[in-house]
Design an enzyme around this catalytic site. Structure first.
Site, mmCIF file in Angstrom:
data_model
loop_
_atom_site.group_PDB
_atom_site.id
_atom_site.type_symbol
_atom_site.label_atom_id
_atom_site.label_comp_id
_atom_site.label_asym_id
_atom_site.label_seq_id
_atom_site.Cartn_x
_atom_site.Cartn_y
_atom_site.Cartn_z
ATOM 1 N N MET A 84 11.022 -7.052 4.361
ATOM 2 C CA MET A 84 10.634 -7.920 4.954
ATOM 3 C C MET A 84 12.464 -8.528 5.593
ATOM 4 O O MET A 84 11.921 -9.715 4.752
ATOM 5 C CB MET A 84 9.831 -8.728 5.627
ATOM 6 C CG MET A 84 8.399 -7.990 5.379
ATOM 7 S SD MET A 84 9.087 -6.249 7.020
ATOM 8 C CE MET A 84 7.208 -6.348 7.551
ATOM 9 N N ASP A 91 15.539 -0.737 11.067
ATOM 10 C CA ASP A 91 14.726 0.533 11.525
ATOM 11 C C ASP A 91 15.563 1.632 12.417
ATOM 12 O O ASP A 91 14.866 2.077 13.489
ATOM 13 C CB ASP A 91 13.672 0.317 12.626
ATOM 14 C CG ASP A 91 12.395 -1.286 11.624
ATOM 15 O OD1 ASP A 91 12.525 -1.035 10.208
ATOM 16 O OD2 ASP A 91 12.009 -2.076 12.576
ATOM 17 N N ARG A 130 22.930 -13.361 1.821
ATOM 18 C CA ARG A 130 22.617 -12.742 1.814
ATOM 19 C C ARG A 130 23.374 -12.197 0.507
ATOM 20 O O ARG A 130 22.866 -11.322 -0.013
ATOM 21 C CB ARG A 130 22.624 -11.446 2.631
ATOM 22 C CG ARG A 130 22.181 -11.898 4.108
ATOM 23 C CD ARG A 130 22.109 -10.645 5.063
ATOM 24 N NE ARG A 130 21.175 -11.411 6.045
ATOM 25 C CZ ARG A 130 19.516 -11.722 6.742
ATOM 26 N NH1 ARG A 130 18.980 -11.660 5.386
ATOM 27 N NH2 ARG A 130 19.788 -12.534 7.610
ATOM 28 N N HIS A 183 8.709 3.141 9.115
ATOM 29 C CA HIS A 183 8.354 2.157 10.271
ATOM 30 C C HIS A 183 6.828 3.141 11.549
ATOM 31 O O HIS A 183 7.371 4.147 11.074
ATOM 32 C CB HIS A 183 9.257 2.151 10.989
ATOM 33 C CG HIS A 183 9.660 0.664 11.985
ATOM 34 N ND1 HIS A 183 9.271 0.043 11.928
ATOM 35 C CD2 HIS A 183 9.545 1.489 13.165
ATOM 36 C CE1 HIS A 183 9.442 -0.750 12.997
ATOM 37 N NE2 HIS A 183 9.068 0.303 13.592
ATOM 38 N N GLU A 243 0.937 6.794 7.242
ATOM 39 C CA GLU A 243 2.522 6.346 6.486
ATOM 40 C C GLU A 243 1.919 6.673 4.489
ATOM 41 O O GLU A 243 3.123 7.377 4.536
ATOM 42 C CB GLU A 243 2.404 4.764 6.134
ATOM 43 C CG GLU A 243 2.562 4.451 8.050
ATOM 44 C CD GLU A 243 2.781 3.027 7.672
ATOM 45 O OE1 GLU A 243 3.213 2.287 6.793
ATOM 46 O OE2 GLU A 243 2.223 2.362 8.346
ATOM 47 N N SER A 296 0.745 -0.846 -0.094
ATOM 48 C CA SER A 296 -0.092 -0.425 0.357
ATOM 49 C C SER A 296 1.197 1.571 0.427
ATOM 50 O O SER A 296 0.160 2.510 -0.442
ATOM 51 C CB SER A 296 -1.140 0.190 1.151
ATOM 52 O OG SER A 296 0.201 0.432 2.726
ATOM 53 N N ASN A 297 1.719 1.363 0.738
ATOM 54 C CA ASN A 297 3.060 2.299 0.146
ATOM 55 C C ASN A 297 3.722 2.549 -0.655
ATOM 56 O O ASN A 297 3.866 3.787 -1.462
ATOM 57 C CB ASN A 297 3.949 2.259 1.475
ATOM 58 C CG ASN A 297 3.920 2.432 2.921
ATOM 59 O OD1 ASN A 297 3.728 3.779 3.200
ATOM 60 N ND2 ASN A 297 3.123 2.069 3.873
HETATM 61 C C1 GAR Z 1 4.044 -0.728 6.406
HETATM 62 O O1 GAR Z 1 2.899 -0.605 7.761
HETATM 63 C C2 GAR Z 1 5.462 -0.275 7.139
HETATM 64 O O2 GAR Z 1 5.664 0.661 7.675
HETATM 65 C C3 GAR Z 1 5.653 -1.826 7.477
HETATM 66 O O3 GAR Z 1 5.597 -2.517 6.658
HETATM 67 C C4 GAR Z 1 3.911 -2.314 6.578
HETATM 68 C C5 GAR Z 1 3.873 -2.228 4.728
HETATM 69 O O4 GAR Z 1 2.553 -2.139 4.388
HETATM 70 N N1 GAR Z 1 7.198 -1.425 8.004
HETATM 71 C C6 GAR Z 1 7.778 -2.060 8.805
HETATM 72 O O5 GAR Z 1 6.683 -2.302 9.630
HETATM 73 C C7 GAR Z 1 9.288 -2.252 8.527
HETATM 74 N N2 GAR Z 1 10.380 -2.299 10.191
HETATM 75 P P1 GAR Z 1 2.253 -2.863 2.707
HETATM 76 O O6 GAR Z 1 3.272 -3.279 2.559
HETATM 77 O O7 GAR Z 1 0.741 -1.780 2.753
HETATM 78 O O8 GAR Z 1 3.372 -0.372 2.464
#
Ligand code: GAR
Length: 217
Positions: A92, A147, A67, A111, A176, A14-15
């Site tokens: 992730m 983070d 990695r 984050h 966000e 979504s971001n």
């Molecule tokens: C978001 O809330 C982002 O802030 C979080 O994962 C989600 C992804 O959502 N990120 C973390 O927790 C990083 N440590 P999205 O795939 O819908 O953008």
């Protein structure tokens, strides 16, 4: 010249969608050149394709703990796409310090907490258990520590007594989607300057820059 951006995702995206939408605006200083997922099943891939953005899947699982080999493949995809900036959007997978250093000042992450509070997993649960009255989201430059890194922008929401991790997550997610496009705009237009651990920006605080919670009559 618009900066060429790769968005890295692992899930919903979504971001990513918020960044793609923002980048359509005339005069926006960045273009989303490619969306890369380390998971073939990431929901965000279909959303990117629907928006006409080229996508790539580089599965990280087959690389296991290696990695360096995963990052070599990722780096060559970034090179092929002449990428200037990386935006992590729910990506992730941890990077090696070498990869992070190569992209120092050019890789952003979001984050869902007001860093440096509540790093890592379950930030909303952490915030509720700590009893804080205000939480939010942070966009920061990536450093080897997870983070953490110079903070570009933050947005806050008030926490309600009846909030669950889910209801809080939903309100923070709206924030966000507002701050990530703003952060990318700042960075891509050269409006940020990092001095050690601190990021200074060309932007000012919003006119009403106070958030007090709870509101006491
Ligand atoms: C978001 O809330 C982002 O802030 C979080 O994962 C989600 C992804 O959502 N990120 C973390 O927790 C990083 N440590 P999205 O795939 O819908 O953008």
């Amino acid at each position: 010249m618009k900066r060429r951006v790769a968005i890295l995702i692992s899930g919903r995206g979504s971001n990513m969608t918020a960044l793609v939408e923002a980048a359509k605006a005339e005069g926006y200083p960045a273009e989303i050149a490619v969306v890369i997922s380390n998971k073939a099943a990431a929901e965000g891939l279909a959303k990117a394709r629907a928006a006409g953005i080229p996508t790539l899947v580089i599965e990280s699982k087959p690389f296991g703990q290696d990695r360096v080999a995963f990052e070599a493949k990722l780096q060559s995809a970034l090179d092929d796409n002449r990428i200037d900036l990386i935006c992590l959007g729910g990506f992730m997978r941890l990077f090696t310090a070498d990869f992070v250093q190569r992209w120092q000042g050019r890789m952003l992450n979001i984050h869902p907490s007001l860093l440096p509070s509540f790093r890592g997993l379950d930030p909303h649960g952490q915030a509720l258990r700590a009893g804080v009255k205000i939480s939010g989201a942070t966009v920061h430059f990536v450093i080897p520590e997870t983070d953490a890194g110079p903070i570009i922008i933050q947005g806050a929401v008030a926490i309600r007594d009846d909030d669950t991790a889910e209801t809080l997550a939903a309100r923070v997610l709206e924030i966000e989607h507002r701050i990530y496009p703003d952060a990318l705009r700042l960075v891509a237009s050269g409006g940020t300057r990092v001095d050690g651990e601190i990021c200074k920006t060309a932007a000012n605080a919003s006119p009403d820059d106070s958030l007090i919670s709870p509101s006491v009559i």
